[in-house]
Write an enzyme that holds these catalytic residues in place. Structure first.
Site, PDB file in Angstrom:
ATOM      1  N   ASP A  86      28.241 -25.778   2.756  1.00 55.08           N
ATOM      2  CA  ASP A  86      28.712 -27.082   2.298  1.00 55.08           C
ATOM      3  C   ASP A  86      28.430 -28.147   3.374  1.00 55.08           C
ATOM      4  OD1 ASP A  86      30.002 -28.961   0.775  1.00 55.08           O
ATOM      5  OD2 ASP A  86      32.036 -28.232   1.175  1.00 55.08           O
ATOM      6  N   HIS A  87      27.830 -29.225   2.995  1.00 58.27           N
ATOM      7  CA  HIS A  87      27.540 -30.349   3.927  1.00 58.27           C
ATOM      8  C   HIS A  87      26.995 -29.904   5.277  1.00 58.27           C
ATOM      9  CE1 HIS A  87      29.226 -33.336   1.278  1.00 58.27           C
ATOM     10  NE2 HIS A  87      30.250 -32.515   1.085  1.00 58.27           N
ATOM     11  N   ASP A 108      23.118 -32.693   3.833  1.00 53.74           N
ATOM     12  CA  ASP A 108      23.797 -33.976   3.694  1.00 53.74           C
ATOM     13  C   ASP A 108      23.188 -34.959   4.676  1.00 53.74           C
ATOM     14  OD1 ASP A 108      25.445 -36.164   3.781  1.00 53.74           O
ATOM     15  OD2 ASP A 108      27.314 -35.021   3.740  1.00 53.74           O
ATOM     16  N   GLU A 144      22.281 -35.119  -1.433  1.00 56.82           N
ATOM     17  CA  GLU A 144      23.408 -36.025  -1.678  1.00 56.82           C
ATOM     18  C   GLU A 144      22.958 -37.482  -1.692  1.00 56.82           C
ATOM     19  OE1 GLU A 144      26.938 -34.895   0.556  1.00 56.82           O
ATOM     20  OE2 GLU A 144      27.473 -37.004   0.694  1.00 56.82           O
ATOM     21  N   HIS A 193      35.828 -37.742  -0.660  1.00 57.31           N
ATOM     22  CA  HIS A 193      36.428 -36.580   0.000  1.00 57.31           C
ATOM     23  C   HIS A 193      37.856 -36.893   0.439  1.00 57.31           C
ATOM     24  CE1 HIS A 193      32.217 -35.106   0.776  1.00 57.31           C
ATOM     25  NE2 HIS A 193      32.800 -34.103   0.158  1.00 57.31           N
ATOM     26  N   HIS A 222      31.811 -33.755  -5.711  1.00 56.73           N
ATOM     27  CA  HIS A 222      32.518 -33.474  -4.451  1.00 56.73           C
ATOM     28  C   HIS A 222      33.832 -34.223  -4.432  1.00 56.73           C
ATOM     29  CE1 HIS A 222      29.374 -31.513  -1.862  1.00 56.73           C
ATOM     30  NE2 HIS A 222      28.728 -31.735  -2.993  1.00 56.73           N
ATOM     31  N   GLY A 223      34.672 -33.850  -3.465  1.00 52.42           N
ATOM     32  CA  GLY A 223      35.932 -34.568  -3.316  1.00 52.42           C
ATOM     33  C   GLY A 223      36.825 -34.387  -4.526  1.00 52.42           C
ATOM     34  N   GLY A 224      36.890 -33.176  -5.053  1.00 50.01           N
ATOM     35  CA  GLY A 224      37.673 -32.923  -6.267  1.00 50.01           C
ATOM     36  C   GLY A 224      39.175 -33.035  -6.073  1.00 50.01           C
ATOM     37  N   ASN A 246      38.673 -28.696  -1.815  1.00 43.37           N
ATOM     38  CA  ASN A 246      38.959 -28.209  -0.465  1.00 43.37           C
ATOM     39  C   ASN A 246      40.342 -28.657   0.012  1.00 43.37           C
ATOM     40  OD1 ASN A 246      38.839 -27.118   2.067  1.00 43.37           O
ATOM     41  ND2 ASN A 246      37.064 -28.253   2.763  1.00 43.37           N
TER      42      ASN A 246
END
Ligand SMILES: [Zn+2]
Length: 296
Positions: A86-87, A108, A144, A193, A222-224, A246
């Protein structure tokens, strides 16, 4: 077993999203996996999940360790659980993850000007293709576009200009995908995020549709953490195939740990005071998986 690419395609066809959950330790992995197994058993089929490790998480867990743990579960149980870097911000870190056997990775480079983002992302796509040629399994590369912030923490307020000035536009998305050859795109569509105290911004579903159509590849949200259930459902219907969670997991873990330490001040066996953190993560992830897979 199907490949992750095939599971993503299937998710798009079924209008559901695959849950992507980050881990910092074994408790996280156990909690997430237990939630997925539980829901799978209830529904009678195996619900795919993606485990994510950011650069920081990966240092703490260990690259080879993360890779072995996830692969071990996948092979032991014949269960569709996959690992994503991730990232990752540099080519070297990206490459190391792929070399360790990850199933997918995100480069990213969004802080760079578009052409530089394209150049770095393309370099990563080419490297994944080279590994595939050498006989490695299919590896997915995600790029991204647009600002979604960088930190999975609690924020006081929405950063300035979000989301209006920071969203990815369809033309750029099309150009970016064509130039780089990425498999997945993480666009900024009002998501950010972390969790914001006064509530996260609204997701722009119209923009999701436009970007999905223009980009021609599956989209990742992202940033759910902090997004409302209603917005999630709309985002999936509009074309989101993978959703990242996350911060919510981190918050659940910490709260459970604090309570456990308070309740058991003399306990020194980690497996006795950490077991409730596994339960807390399981509960958080179970709810999300249900929602993402369209179960009431
Ligand atoms: Zn992210």
């Amino acid at each position: 077993m199907k490949t992750l690419r095939e599971y993503i395609k299937e998710a798009e066809e079924k209008k559901v999203a695959i849950g992507h959950f980050n881990i910092s330790n074994l408790e996280g992995l156990h909690g997430i996996y237990k939630a997925a197994r539980k829901l799978s058993e209830e529904k009678g089929y195996k619900i795919p999940i993606i485990i994510g490790v950011s650069e920081g998480e990966e240092v703490f867990v260990g690259k080879e360790e993360a890779s072995s743990l996830v692969r071990g579960l996948r092979e032991k149980d014949n269960y569709p659980i996959f690992l994503n870097a991730d990232h990752h911000y540099s080519f070297d870190r990206f490459k190391e993850s792929l070399d360790a056997g990850y199933n997918a990775a995100i480069i990213d480079a969004v802080k760079l000007p578009l052409e530089e983002n394209i150049a770095l992302t393309k370099k990563c796509v080419d490297y994944a293709a080279k590994l595939k040629e050498k006989g490695n399994k299919d590896i997915l590369v995600e790029g991204e576009l647009g600002y979604i912030g960088t930190s999975s923490k609690l924020l006081d307020k929405i950063p300035e200009g979000v989301p209006d000035k920071t969203m990815a536009n369809p033309e750029d998305a099309k150009y970016f995908v064509n130039k780089t050859g990425i498999d997945l795109l993480a666009p900024s569509v009002g998501n950010i995020h972390g969790m914001i105290k006064g509530g996260n911004p609204k997701i722009n579903t119209k923009r999701i549709k436009e970007v999905r159509e223009a980009a021609g590849v599956p989209l990742v949200l992202h940033g759910g953490s902090g997004i409302s259930d209603e917005d999630f459902t709309k985002a999936i219907a509009a074309g989101i195939a993978i959703i990242h969670i996350n911060t919510e997991i981190r918050v659940a873990y910490k709260r459970a740990l604090e309570k456990s330490l308070e309740d058991n001040p003399t306990q020194v066996a980690p497996y006795k005071y950490l077991n409730t953190t596994v339960d807390a993560i399981e509960e958080t992830v179970y709810k999300r998986l249900k929602l993402f897979n369209n179960f009431e």
